[in-house]
Scaffold this active site. Structure first.
Site, PDB file in Angstrom:
ATOM      1  N   GLU A  52     -23.242  16.086  -6.322  1.00 20.12           N
ATOM      2  CA  GLU A  52     -22.422  17.291  -6.505  1.00 20.12           C
ATOM      3  C   GLU A  52     -22.052  17.546  -7.964  1.00 20.12           C
ATOM      4  OE1 GLU A  52     -19.162  16.756  -3.864  1.00 20.12           O
ATOM      5  OE2 GLU A  52     -20.200  17.667  -2.173  1.00 20.12           O
ATOM      6  N   THR A  94     -14.663  20.046   2.305  1.00 23.73           N
ATOM      7  CA  THR A  94     -15.889  19.424   2.803  1.00 23.73           C
ATOM      8  C   THR A  94     -15.596  18.022   3.286  1.00 23.73           C
ATOM      9  OG1 THR A  94     -16.387  18.664   0.577  1.00 23.73           O
ATOM     10  CG2 THR A  94     -17.464  20.693   1.316  1.00 23.73           C
ATOM     11  N   THR A 143     -25.857  19.095   3.654  1.00 25.84           N
ATOM     12  CA  THR A 143     -24.516  19.705   3.588  1.00 25.84           C
ATOM     13  C   THR A 143     -24.428  20.439   2.249  1.00 25.84           C
ATOM     14  OG1 THR A 143     -23.641  17.579   2.810  1.00 25.84           O
ATOM     15  CG2 THR A 143     -23.352  18.090   5.126  1.00 25.84           C
ATOM     16  N   ASN A 166     -15.440  20.427  -5.230  1.00 21.68           N
ATOM     17  CA  ASN A 166     -14.577  19.632  -4.366  1.00 21.68           C
ATOM     18  C   ASN A 166     -13.137  20.112  -4.310  1.00 21.68           C
ATOM     19  OD1 ASN A 166     -16.267  17.496  -3.168  1.00 21.68           O
ATOM     20  ND2 ASN A 166     -16.794  17.186  -5.319  1.00 21.68           N
ATOM     21  N   THR A 172     -21.923   9.287   1.170  1.00 16.97           N
ATOM     22  CA  THR A 172     -21.856  10.123   2.373  1.00 16.97           C
ATOM     23  C   THR A 172     -23.236  10.482   2.639  1.00 16.97           C
ATOM     24  OG1 THR A 172     -19.871  11.231   1.951  1.00 16.97           O
ATOM     25  CG2 THR A 172     -21.261  12.307   3.442  1.00 16.97           C
ATOM     26  N   LYS A 181     -29.831  12.694   3.335  1.00 15.91           N
ATOM     27  CA  LYS A 181     -28.950  13.723   2.798  1.00 15.91           C
ATOM     28  C   LYS A 181     -27.782  13.016   2.134  1.00 15.91           C
ATOM     29  CE  LYS A 181     -25.470  15.096   3.862  1.00 15.91           C
ATOM     30  NZ  LYS A 181     -24.029  14.750   3.505  1.00 15.91           N
TER      31      LYS A 181
END
Lengths: 393, 393
Positions: free
Chosen positions: B269, B393, B152, B388, B185, B174
């Protein structure tokens, strides 16, 4: 109106040089006929020296005065840091006693805020205590100066007051980051001229803090220095020996705490939105608080609000991490009045949600009981990252 | 090497149009003599449709194949979303059965990742399943394509493998945001050609996940879709009916999970630093994990590391919020080898700490027991806030 709104209190705030600019030492003295006091302290295992000291001071339910400083938390400073706090209280007690008030150091509370892990500049602090003691006044200006002296990254001072028929409640607070969950990096002092038994003052303060300061959760970080101190002078001109109506008194103290809490969150570090996360129809009040707090602590939710994105998936995923008993298929979520999640799934069009205003209201209906609770928080922004990465605080 | 490193597996990854660009549908098929499988799923109450489905699939300890998609989490999508997952599994079972494999839909697991609260484009997904089934291969390229298809906000695909004498363990994963605490996640698939009883596979997987994926805590946010799936084909050329040495097998699975976990955190991230928070001399392993996790979740600590500020006060204040039993005056903290906190107070000069490298090692010595644990996390940066807040997302 501030801590001097209540009769029987004098206050001052001065510039002692503990921080690079501005007032940094405050003194507040109770000169009324009663010296009842109560406090709620951080539950952090690394409680700062002034917290350890003030816990002892408050153990007999009496406090004649409090010294507060910004420019240094005096936390994680070992036995030397505790000696510093003790010496600070001793100095104010000497000064007040020399002026005829007969105050014991063990009745002088101390509160500190600022960087953890550094000793205070004692020369500057003690000279500040001297200066503040000389400037003590019942005037509103004294209360404001005291409120200014406890600011750290706050952008403005925070004061509040409520006047009732036979008593007044005043207050001041500071707090900007490290705002949670047992209160926030915050110091607050509540004053009242009510005639009130110490046990009642203690009970009212704890209940008021539980539903106000303890429901502000800015960044999930709990401080080593959090203190809310309440002092009652019994000096209201129309005070009656029988004391005040307890219900009225509790309402007034809660209102002042609520007012200050809202000011803290509105001024939280880097925040662009103030967010109310209200959970209703929960099995218990504790459950409702747990759910609201889980959402308030989700960085993904908080960044989405910063980006004005009503991302209800991030709300549900946070709710779902709790152990609260509810049926996922019966949970509804509204953001600013739009029910974007119905029955744990897709509700109204998320583009209907307007997040341009400062205030964001999240309503989570668990459909699992009759209890509710609200946590106040704020969004996670570039300014928060900047303030907390570029400066050591 | 990836999931196809183990004998008996074919894989493919294709572009079906579920996301704006790149591969988004992967299929992995076990064609070996055994179909033993085990899985660990999110504990989130709002578990996504593919999680609800795959829990049923795995309930008998067998899985013949798995379909994974990015471009949509299929979470909070109600009964319709569950039907979509069911239909996806049915379709692959039909295709594989038509090709002579006799696969039941109830033996086909499904994993999805992406935005919560939106239905999947089923036309695109089912056509992607067709295409992937046609491209299934034992080649390394198939494993890489599958690993790409589950990305993602990942900046690169994540694969790992370990070869032992009589078995191989491969894997892919992932995960970039919403990384915690029951896993992140994240989707991960572990393949092996070992001959291994299902109960052993299940036990080994749970223990490996406990000390690897479950100790990655990027942002404290738990997802609705987390799945780690292990599949054993028993197809190793030198497989013996007696099976593999359980200790060796556990080491290999743990090594693959560790490798993938590190890759997830390294690619979290917006992260600028990978942070190991290791707590030693704790009363129990659970206590050590609690302490490390409290630090890993502190936004103030994480922003300080981003700013290359070895602010140990923020470490101690996070440690102090836990209910772990230790003496605050005996806690030492080192950052990158410099003991900047000694005995709960000031230690070596904090300016000696060099935080310019990507890796930051925090060592917390509680002096309160013999247990230890490490949580992997990352700093909180402008890029995290940007990614974010600017994108849904």
């Amino acid at each position: 109106m501030s801590v001097t709104a209540a009769h029987g209190f004098t206050a001052a705030g001065v510039t002692a040089g503990l921080k690079s600019s501005g007032r940094d030492v405050a003194v507040l003295v109770n000169s009324g006929p009663t010296k009842n006091a109560a406090a709620v302290f951080t539950t952090n295992s690394f409680a700062a020296a002034p917290v350890l000291w003030s816990r002892q001071v408050l153990s007999d339910g009496r406090a004649d005065a409090v010294i507060l400083n910004s420019g240094g938390a005096n936390a994680c400073t070992g036995p030397e840091g505790f000696q510093d706090t003790h010496a600070t209280a001793e100095r104010l007690a000497e000064i007040l006693s020399a002026a005829g008030s007969d105050v014991s150091a063990t009745d002088v509370a101390v509160c500190s805020t600022g960087l953890i892990g550094e000793r205070l500049n004692m020369e500057a602090l003690l000279s500040g205590v001297h200066q503040a003691a000389e400037e003590l006044t019942t005037d509103a200006a004294g209360g404001v100066a005291a409120a200014e002296a406890i600011m750290t990254t706050d952008s403005h001072y925070k004061v509040a007051s409520v006047e009732a028929e036979r008593f007044t409640v005043g207050g001041m607070a500071k707090g900007a980051g490290m705002l949670a969950p047992g209160m926030a990096t915050m110091l607050a002092v509540i004053t009242t001229d009510a005639v009130i038994a110490q046990a009642d003052l203690d009970a009212v303060l704890h209940e008021a803090v539980r539903v106000s300061f303890n429901r502000a959760d800015s960044d999930g970080c709990m401080s080593t220095n959090d203190t809310v101190l309440a002092m009652a002078s019994g000096a209201h001109p129309e005070a009656e020996e029988a004391g005040v109506d307890l219900g009225d008194f509790k309402d007034a103290v809660t209102a002042v705490c609520d007012d200050l809490t809202r000011q803290l969150i509105d001024d939280a570090e880097g925040a662009a939105h103030t967010i109310e996360v209200r959970t209703v129809a929960a099995p218990s009040e504790a459950d409702a608080e747990t759910v609201s707090r889980a959402v308030a602590r989700s960085n993904l939710f908080k960044t989405a609000i910063f980006g004005q994105d009503p991302n209800w998936g991030r709300i549900l995923s946070a709710v779902g991490t709790t152990d609260v008993a509810f049926d996922p298929h019966r949970v509804d979520v509204a953001v600013n009045g739009v029910w974007i999640c119905r029955g744990g799934g897709i509700g109204e069009d998320r583009s209907l949600v307007d997040l341009s205003d400062r205030l964001v209201q999240v309503l989570i209906d668990l459909n699992a009981g009759d209890s509710e609770a609200t946590i106040l928080t704020n969004d996670l922004t570039h300014d928060y990252v900047h303030e907390n990465s570029a400066y050591s605080t």
